[in-house]
Design a protein around this motif. Structure first.
Motif, PDB file in Angstrom:
ATOM      1  N   SER A 131      42.307  27.816  27.150  1.00  0.00           N
ATOM      2  CA  SER A 131      41.295  27.167  26.313  1.00  0.00           C
ATOM      3  C   SER A 131      40.181  28.143  25.945  1.00  0.00           C
ATOM      4  O   SER A 131      39.873  29.061  26.721  1.00  0.00           O
ATOM      5  CB  SER A 131      40.709  25.963  27.048  1.00  0.00           C
ATOM      6  OG  SER A 131      41.727  25.030  27.340  1.00  0.00           O
ATOM      7  N   PRO A 132      39.552  27.968  24.771  1.00  0.00           N
ATOM      8  CA  PRO A 132      38.532  28.915  24.291  1.00  0.00           C
ATOM      9  C   PRO A 132      37.192  28.731  24.983  1.00  0.00           C
ATOM     10  O   PRO A 132      36.175  28.412  24.367  1.00  0.00           O
ATOM     11  CB  PRO A 132      38.460  28.590  22.792  1.00  0.00           C
ATOM     12  CG  PRO A 132      38.799  27.141  22.715  1.00  0.00           C
ATOM     13  CD  PRO A 132      39.838  26.920  23.787  1.00  0.00           C
ATOM     14  N   LYS A 133      37.193  28.958  26.290  1.00  0.00           N
ATOM     15  CA  LYS A 133      35.967  28.891  27.083  1.00  0.00           C
ATOM     16  C   LYS A 133      35.882  30.161  27.926  1.00  0.00           C
ATOM     17  O   LYS A 133      36.896  30.657  28.403  1.00  0.00           O
ATOM     18  CB  LYS A 133      35.974  27.673  28.016  1.00  0.00           C
ATOM     19  CG  LYS A 133      36.058  26.326  27.316  1.00  0.00           C
ATOM     20  CD  LYS A 133      36.115  25.203  28.338  1.00  0.00           C
ATOM     21  CE  LYS A 133      36.103  23.829  27.684  1.00  0.00           C
ATOM     22  NZ  LYS A 133      37.390  23.488  27.065  1.00  0.00           N
ATOM     23  N   LEU A 134      34.693  30.670  28.107  1.00  0.00           N
ATOM     24  CA  LEU A 134      34.458  31.831  28.968  1.00  0.00           C
ATOM     25  C   LEU A 134      33.625  31.364  30.161  1.00  0.00           C
ATOM     26  O   LEU A 134      32.475  30.972  29.995  1.00  0.00           O
ATOM     27  CB  LEU A 134      33.741  32.947  28.209  1.00  0.00           C
ATOM     28  CG  LEU A 134      34.523  33.564  27.032  1.00  0.00           C
ATOM     29  CD1 LEU A 134      33.629  34.505  26.239  1.00  0.00           C
ATOM     30  CD2 LEU A 134      35.751  34.317  27.542  1.00  0.00           C
ATOM     31  N   ILE A 135      34.213  31.423  31.368  1.00  0.00           N
ATOM     32  CA  ILE A 135      33.528  30.926  32.561  1.00  0.00           C
ATOM     33  C   ILE A 135      32.763  32.045  33.260  1.00  0.00           C
ATOM     34  O   ILE A 135      31.599  31.895  33.626  1.00  0.00           O
ATOM     35  CB  ILE A 135      34.540  30.276  33.525  1.00  0.00           C
ATOM     36  CG1 ILE A 135      35.071  28.970  32.892  1.00  0.00           C
ATOM     37  CG2 ILE A 135      33.906  30.001  34.881  1.00  0.00           C
ATOM     38  CD1 ILE A 135      36.142  28.285  33.704  1.00  0.00           C
ATOM     39  N   GLY A 136      33.410  33.191  33.440  1.00  0.00           N
ATOM     40  CA  GLY A 136      32.756  34.329  34.082  1.00  0.00           C
ATOM     41  C   GLY A 136      32.464  34.097  35.554  1.00  0.00           C
ATOM     42  O   GLY A 136      32.806  33.060  36.131  1.00  0.00           O
ATOM     43  N   GLY A 137      31.847  35.086  36.170  1.00  0.00           N
ATOM     44  CA  GLY A 137      31.469  34.967  37.577  1.00  0.00           C
ATOM     45  C   GLY A 137      32.514  35.563  38.504  1.00  0.00           C
ATOM     46  O   GLY A 137      33.678  35.196  38.440  1.00  0.00           O
ATOM     47  N   THR A 138      32.074  36.467  39.368  1.00  0.00           N
ATOM     48  CA  THR A 138      33.017  37.097  40.292  1.00  0.00           C
ATOM     49  C   THR A 138      33.531  36.111  41.331  1.00  0.00           C
ATOM     50  O   THR A 138      34.594  36.326  41.911  1.00  0.00           O
ATOM     51  CB  THR A 138      32.352  38.285  41.018  1.00  0.00           C
ATOM     52  OG1 THR A 138      31.158  37.834  41.664  1.00  0.00           O
ATOM     53  CG2 THR A 138      32.001  39.398  40.039  1.00  0.00           C
ATOM     54  N   ASN A 139      32.807  35.026  41.574  1.00  0.00           N
ATOM     55  CA  ASN A 139      33.227  34.044  42.566  1.00  0.00           C
ATOM     56  C   ASN A 139      33.973  32.860  41.962  1.00  0.00           C
ATOM     57  O   ASN A 139      34.371  31.953  42.692  1.00  0.00           O
ATOM     58  CB  ASN A 139      32.009  33.532  43.353  1.00  0.00           C
ATOM     59  CG  ASN A 139      31.377  34.616  44.204  1.00  0.00           C
ATOM     60  OD1 ASN A 139      32.076  35.465  44.748  1.00  0.00           O
ATOM     61  ND2 ASN A 139      30.063  34.609  44.310  1.00  0.00           N
ATOM     62  N   ALA A 140      34.141  32.860  40.653  1.00  0.00           N
ATOM     63  CA  ALA A 140      34.932  31.807  40.022  1.00  0.00           C
ATOM     64  C   ALA A 140      36.400  32.000  40.392  1.00  0.00           C
ATOM     65  O   ALA A 140      36.855  33.119  40.626  1.00  0.00           O
ATOM     66  CB  ALA A 140      34.756  31.840  38.505  1.00  0.00           C
ATOM     67  N   VAL A 141      37.144  30.905  40.459  1.00  0.00           N
ATOM     68  CA  VAL A 141      38.536  30.961  40.921  1.00  0.00           C
ATOM     69  C   VAL A 141      39.439  31.536  39.836  1.00  0.00           C
ATOM     70  O   VAL A 141      39.519  31.001  38.730  1.00  0.00           O
ATOM     71  CB  VAL A 141      39.030  29.554  41.321  1.00  0.00           C
ATOM     72  CG1 VAL A 141      40.482  29.617  41.790  1.00  0.00           C
ATOM     73  CG2 VAL A 141      38.149  28.973  42.424  1.00  0.00           C
ATOM     74  N   ALA A 142      40.113  32.625  40.160  1.00  0.00           N
ATOM     75  CA  ALA A 142      41.042  33.263  39.230  1.00  0.00           C
ATOM     76  C   ALA A 142      42.450  32.720  39.440  1.00  0.00           C
ATOM     77  O   ALA A 142      42.800  32.271  40.528  1.00  0.00           O
ATOM     78  CB  ALA A 142      41.034  34.773  39.416  1.00  0.00           C
ATOM     79  N   PHE A 143      43.260  32.792  38.392  1.00  0.00           N
ATOM     80  CA  PHE A 143      44.633  32.316  38.475  1.00  0.00           C
ATOM     81  C   PHE A 143      45.463  33.150  39.441  1.00  0.00           C
ATOM     82  O   PHE A 143      46.178  32.625  40.285  1.00  0.00           O
ATOM     83  CB  PHE A 143      45.258  32.341  37.069  1.00  0.00           C
ATOM     84  CG  PHE A 143      46.752  32.183  37.060  1.00  0.00           C
ATOM     85  CD1 PHE A 143      47.352  31.030  37.554  1.00  0.00           C
ATOM     86  CD2 PHE A 143      47.576  33.174  36.532  1.00  0.00           C
ATOM     87  CE1 PHE A 143      48.726  30.872  37.547  1.00  0.00           C
ATOM     88  CE2 PHE A 143      48.954  33.023  36.507  1.00  0.00           C
ATOM     89  CZ  PHE A 143      49.523  31.877  37.019  1.00  0.00           C
ATOM     90  N   TYR A 144      45.366  34.473  39.334  1.00  0.00           N
ATOM     91  CA  TYR A 144      46.207  35.365  40.134  1.00  0.00           C
ATOM     92  C   TYR A 144      45.317  36.405  40.787  1.00  0.00           C
ATOM     93  O   TYR A 144      44.835  37.318  40.131  1.00  0.00           O
ATOM     94  CB  TYR A 144      47.252  36.016  39.220  1.00  0.00           C
ATOM     95  CG  TYR A 144      48.275  36.901  39.918  1.00  0.00           C
ATOM     96  CD1 TYR A 144      48.539  36.783  41.274  1.00  0.00           C
ATOM     97  CD2 TYR A 144      48.994  37.852  39.199  1.00  0.00           C
ATOM     98  CE1 TYR A 144      49.480  37.586  41.898  1.00  0.00           C
ATOM     99  CE2 TYR A 144      49.944  38.659  39.807  1.00  0.00           C
ATOM    100  CZ  TYR A 144      50.177  38.523  41.165  1.00  0.00           C
ATOM    101  OH  TYR A 144      51.114  39.315  41.792  1.00  0.00           O
ATOM    102  N   ALA A 145      45.098  36.272  42.080  1.00  0.00           N
ATOM    103  CA  ALA A 145      44.246  37.212  42.814  1.00  0.00           C
ATOM    104  C   ALA A 145      45.117  38.025  43.764  1.00  0.00           C
ATOM    105  O   ALA A 145      45.985  38.778  43.333  1.00  0.00           O
ATOM    106  CB  ALA A 145      43.154  36.441  43.563  1.00  0.00           C
ATOM    107  N   GLY A 146      44.917  37.873  45.053  1.00  0.00           N
ATOM    108  CA  GLY A 146      45.760  38.585  46.018  1.00  0.00           C
ATOM    109  C   GLY A 146      45.586  40.090  45.958  1.00  0.00           C
ATOM    110  O   GLY A 146      44.545  40.605  45.575  1.00  0.00           O
TER     111      GLY A 146
END
Length: 221
Positions: A176-191
């Motif tokens: 979706s055309p939204k920018l959330i940002g933030g290093t602590n926001a939950v990413a789809f693929y981390a690890g």
């Protein structure tokens, strides 16, 4: 033939790849049209999987709510190593819409297990730690139950576990055309991630289409 389900990993993302804000707010990243499409998609699968974090945060029903699938019964799979499942969860009132399987480990409270089973859930003990269960063991268990296709809709931790263990056959991302940002926001693929681009996971037969203001991206691993 292999008694192992076809696994599709689905996630709703912002344009910068986030699943939640840093305060775990994700309602709603996707548009209403996209959410309706996901209910059509759910109807194509035998089972739907989430983790306990999603259960606690969203209290979902995990049913198929679309006129194309009025009579569809969907097996709901909850991964809950700590057996934190609230006994007032809405999903416990939807057992007529499909089985409810709760996977946990041997350290789970016997009293909580008995309470869930009394409310109609099936609690299955599998190998794992207090934080994570053996996903491959769970998928084999589902395969033996004649579940041939599984849609995974969990959060970033579950998505990362599935991808790191190479257990996904297909990925569907709604962007979706939204920018959330933030290093602590939950990413789809981390690890751990790939150290080199040549080691990055690459999707095959990749395709996209637009649905309202959102983009639906699909590919196979």
């Amino acid at each position: 033939t292999q008694k192992f389900p076809f696994v599709t990993l689905k996630a709703a993302l912002s344009l910068d790849g986030k699943m939640d804000t840093k305060k775990f707010d994700s309602r709603w990243i996707s548009s209403e049209a996209t959410r309706e499409y996901i209910h059509v998609l759910r109807g194509e699968y035998d089972a739907l999987m989430i983790g306990s974090g999603t259960l606690l945060k969203d209290d979902p029903q995990l049913t198929v709510r679309h006129p194309n699938w009025r009579a569809k019964k969907l097996t709901r799979v909850i991964l809950d190593p700590g057996l934190r499942f609230p006994l007032r969860s809405r999903i416990l009132s939807t057992l007529a819409r499909g089985r409810l399987l709760v996977f946990t480990n041997k350290t789970a409270s016997p009293q909580k297990r008995a309470a869930l089973e009394k409310n109609g859930a099936e609690v299955i003990i599998v190998p794992g730690t207090s934080l994570e269960l053996d996903l491959k063991n769970i998928l084999f268990w589902l395969g033996r139950q004649e579940i041939s296709s599984l849609l995974v809709e969990g959060g970033g931790r579950l998505a990362t576990s599935i991808l790191e263990r190479k257990l996904a056959d297909k990925i569907i991302l709604t962007i979706s055309p939204k920018l959330i940002g933030g290093t602590n926001a939950v990413a789809f693929y981390a690890g751990r991630g790939a150290e080199r681009l040549k080691n990055a996971l690459r999707l095959k037969r990749f395709s996209t289409f637009e649905l309202g203001e959102d983009i639906i991206a699909e590919g196979y691993l």
